[in-house]
Design an enzyme around this catalytic site. Sequence first.
Site, short mmCIF file in Angstrom:
data_model
loop_
_atom_site.label_atom_id
_atom_site.label_comp_id
_atom_site.label_asym_id
_atom_site.label_seq_id
_atom_site.Cartn_x
_atom_site.Cartn_y
_atom_site.Cartn_z
N SER A 14 0.83 -1.21 0.00
CA SER A 14 0.00 0.00 0.00
C SER A 14 0.87 1.26 0.00
O SER A 14 0.58 2.23 -0.71
CB SER A 14 -0.95 0.00 1.20
OG SER A 14 -0.23 -0.17 2.42
N TYR A 15 1.93 1.24 0.78
CA TYR A 15 2.84 2.38 0.86
C TYR A 15 3.53 2.62 -0.49
O TYR A 15 3.58 3.74 -0.99
CB TYR A 15 3.87 2.11 1.94
CG TYR A 15 4.96 3.15 2.09
CD1 TYR A 15 4.72 4.36 2.74
CD2 TYR A 15 6.25 2.90 1.63
CE1 TYR A 15 5.72 5.30 2.89
CE2 TYR A 15 7.26 3.83 1.78
CZ TYR A 15 6.99 5.03 2.41
OH TYR A 15 7.99 5.96 2.56
N ALA A 16 4.04 1.54 -1.09
CA ALA A 16 4.73 1.65 -2.38
C ALA A 16 3.79 2.16 -3.46
O ALA A 16 4.16 3.02 -4.27
CB ALA A 16 5.31 0.29 -2.78
#
Length: 254
Positions: free
Chosen positions: A156-158
Amino acid sequence: MTYDYHGKVVIITGGGRGMGAGVTAAVAKSGATTIITGRTEAPLQELCQQLRQDHQADIHYQVADGSDEARVKEVVAWVAKTFGRIDAIINNAQAEVHGVPLEEQSKETFDLAFQTGVYASFYYMKACFPYLKESKGTIINMGSGAGIAGLNGFASYAAGKEAIRGLTRVAATEWSQYGINSNTICPSVASAALLEWKELHPEEAAAVMAGTPMRDFADGELHVGGTCLFLMSPEAKFITGRNLDVDGGQYLRP
């Protein structure tokens, strides 16, 4: 090179702790009127007091959740009214969940990453645009090597960070005509999240460090903050739509 930004006004989101605090220190010490935002008041207040006491910095804070567009508009309007201009927005704020395999990620983990990162950057960019157009200012958004390399446990962060890079390039395409340069920095700093990931994935972390020519992490103030100061300078005005990897060579490409 020493930068003197007295008379300039800079907003830094997520500027109260971690790498953001390092960027804040670099900008505040340059003489710029610095406004930091974040969701928690205590670290913002503490950093402001420290920089005022130690460096006579002209620094202020506003408690704000970047995922709340109405609050973002209030903060930007307050800055413009109080200080008369806005010369740069540095979008650093980002909440995220890491160490979660892709198949276990959820809408909630993606919502968190996108609301606090992508949407917050978009809201601040949009709200600051009229003032940056007037000052021929600078947009700096924080990306991440997690998206470039596809780091384990950072789906999700990437994804959010890659979206921010795309948003930055579109801003460069549309807004460079107004003298606004927009760039992304992908730093590799020993943040709390990175150190936790290192503990969860020691073998992968060891491989990352072995493949980093500098064999070290960047310093938030000196390297990342220093890069921000450069991107805000007249010398960097013709650099736009680019990604700067401040990572010791970690993600070298042919």
